[in-house]
Scaffold this motif. Structure first.
Motif, PDB file in Angstrom:
ATOM      1  N   ILE A 353       0.869  -1.515  -0.037  1.00  0.00           N
ATOM      2  CA  ILE A 353       0.114  -0.166  -0.057  1.00  0.00           C
ATOM      3  C   ILE A 353       0.912   1.483  -0.124  1.00  0.00           C
ATOM      4  O   ILE A 353       0.555   2.112  -0.808  1.00  0.00           O
ATOM      5  N   LEU A 354       1.689   1.156   0.718  1.00  0.00           N
ATOM      6  CA  LEU A 354       2.763   2.442   0.949  1.00  0.00           C
ATOM      7  C   LEU A 354       3.452   2.659  -0.445  1.00  0.00           C
ATOM      8  O   LEU A 354       3.601   3.719  -1.022  1.00  0.00           O
ATOM      9  N   ALA A 360       3.330   6.549  -6.863  1.00  0.00           N
ATOM     10  CA  ALA A 360       2.395   7.546  -7.620  1.00  0.00           C
ATOM     11  C   ALA A 360       2.834   8.987  -7.696  1.00  0.00           C
ATOM     12  O   ALA A 360       2.779   9.571  -8.595  1.00  0.00           O
ATOM     13  N   ARG A 361       3.639   9.339  -6.604  1.00  0.00           N
ATOM     14  CA  ARG A 361       4.077  10.785  -6.698  1.00  0.00           C
ATOM     15  C   ARG A 361       5.787  10.771  -6.863  1.00  0.00           C
ATOM     16  O   ARG A 361       6.114  11.802  -7.265  1.00  0.00           O
ATOM     17  N   VAL A 366      10.509   5.265  -4.879  1.00  0.00           N
ATOM     18  CA  VAL A 366      10.085   4.495  -3.972  1.00  0.00           C
ATOM     19  C   VAL A 366      11.011   3.436  -3.464  1.00  0.00           C
ATOM     20  O   VAL A 366      11.084   3.123  -2.311  1.00  0.00           O
ATOM     21  N   TYR A 367      12.082   3.269  -4.373  1.00  0.00           N
ATOM     22  CA  TYR A 367      13.147   2.305  -4.072  1.00  0.00           C
ATOM     23  C   TYR A 367      14.087   2.925  -2.612  1.00  0.00           C
ATOM     24  O   TYR A 367      14.592   2.180  -1.931  1.00  0.00           O
TER      25      TYR A 367
END
Length: 405
Positions: A353-354, A360-361, A366-367
């Motif tokens: 979820i996170l 998305a942003r 994210v990595y």
């Protein structure tokens, strides 16, 4: 009575028979995952399920990992029926996928799949518990047994991928159900294991596990390192496709990672480092892997980075299983595996979820979050490396059990 010279031969034959049958079952178990993971969503879309329902339906197995799964493993252990539970869940899973295949309405598919997931997700921890009991009983190594699961995952995914061009997508569910059925048949051949010796206060050992800082450190550190793969599992193919990579190249990158994992499992009997050190190395390797991935490297660099999957996933798994087999009593091994799977399920669900929100942003950013997770897991295991040798009643039970063999 057999002579002394015959006893080792009998023992070796029994050990080899146990190993062969378990390796075959691991193959069918992960072959099912290899066909299901990439292509079940394809079937859902083909039968007219919209994207919002697909997201809900595919989230079900992760939820059952920390809700239903621990109760199933505990029930099997209380009734000393680990092998029978594996057979039951294998057959119930095959019937479940057959039921799923007969449904096309979103709510009915969801309900049928939820029932199937309740009996399917416990099969891996039950099998790992069974494997670790065999490892302790026969002096085997976990890695060479488990590598057949990884190999079958690759074969299952590639075979199903080829079938996509041959059969209609609406028929893919029957391929998945067939592999599940094969696993059910193979489960009948699993060798019987002696029940672990009961020890004083053994019925308290399961609760003692959850009070033991060392055990909690093992499952949480592993969950953090393995959970850091969430962004990779969810968004890697999407990102690579967006970067212009073809389907064959994307498949090749995935296969590279699994092949590296297989090599690590195969070589694991030669490892001389403490299992806690293996987990730390796996975590630090994940930090490096995700930091490089965040830079959107070229295909050549990415190919090398993908080989790190053998360390980030494979080495972490080998180290974790090594810790569990040495520090969890045999009579509560299934529940220990249940707690381990539940912890991993919670972390994986939350991380997925996170990851979606961060991706998305910030896209590949994210990595950086995944790298932080892996680092926290490695640090936790490093700090707890002296506590993974249990000193509580859990350790006492384990020592007494081993002494009784």
């Amino acid at each position: 009575m057999p002579s002394e010279s015959q006893i080792p031969i009998v023992s070796r034959n029994t050990s080899a028979r146990f190993a062969r049958r378990l390796a075959l079952f691991y193959g069918t178990l992960f072959g099912l995952i290899g066909t299901h993971l990439p292509f079940f969503p394809v079937w859902l879309k083909a039968v007219g399920i919209d994207a919002s329902w697909i997201g809900i339906i595919t989230a079900v197995p992760a939820v059952t990992r920390f809700t239903v799964l621990p109760f199933v493993t505990a029930f099997a252990e209380r009734h000393q029926s680990l092998r029978r539970a594996m057979i039951f869940t294998a057959f119930a899973t095959a019937l479940g996928f057959l039921l799923v295949g007969t449904q096309h309405r979103p709510l009915l598919v969801f309900l049928a799949y939820a029932l199937t997931a309740c009996v399917w997700t416990p099969t891996v921890p039950l099998t790992d518990a069974y494997a670790l009991r065999g490892v302790a009983r026969y002096g085997l190594n976990y890695g060479p047994l488990r590598l057949w699961g990884s190999a079958a995952f690759v074969v299952g995914a590639l075979a199903c991928g080829l079938l996509v061009d041959v059969i209609a997508a609406k028929e893919l569910i029957w391929v998945i159900a067939s592999v599940a059925g094969l696993g059910a048949v193979v489960s009948l051949a699993l060798a019987r294991l002696d029940h672990p010796k009961t020890v004083p206060a053994a019925h308290h050992s399961a609760k003692a596990l959850l009070r033991e800082p060392g055990f909690l450190a093992i499952i949480v550190s592993s969950a953090l390192i393995q959970g850091s793969h969430a962004a990779y599992y969810t968004f890697a193919s999407i990102t690579w496709q967006g970067a212009g990579l073809g389907g064959l190249t994307i498949a090749g990158l995935w296969v590279l990672g699994v092949l590296a994992e297989i090599v690590v499992f195969a070589l694991s009997p030669r490892f001389t480092l403490n299992p806690s050190a293996l987990v730390v190395i796996g975590g630090l390797s994940a930090v490096a892997r995700w930091l490089i991935t965040a830079q959107e490297p070229s295909v050549a660099v990415l190919s090398v980075v993908q080989l790190a999957h053998g360390l980030t996933y494979g080495l972490t798994q080998v180290g974790t299983m090594g810790l569990l087999v040495h520090h969890v009593p045999g009579q509560v091994m299934a529940r220990g595996q249940g707690y381990f799977a539940a912890c991993g399920g919670i972390v994986a669900s939350a991380t997925s979820i996170l990851s979606g929100a961060v991706y998305a942003r910030h896209g590949q950013g994210v990595y950086y979050v995944m790298a932080a997770m892996a680092l926290s897991g490695a640090v936790l295991m490093w700090l707890a490396r002296h506590r993974v040798a249990f000193s509580s009643e859990v350790a006492t039970g384990s020592r007494e059990e081993n002494a009784s063999k």
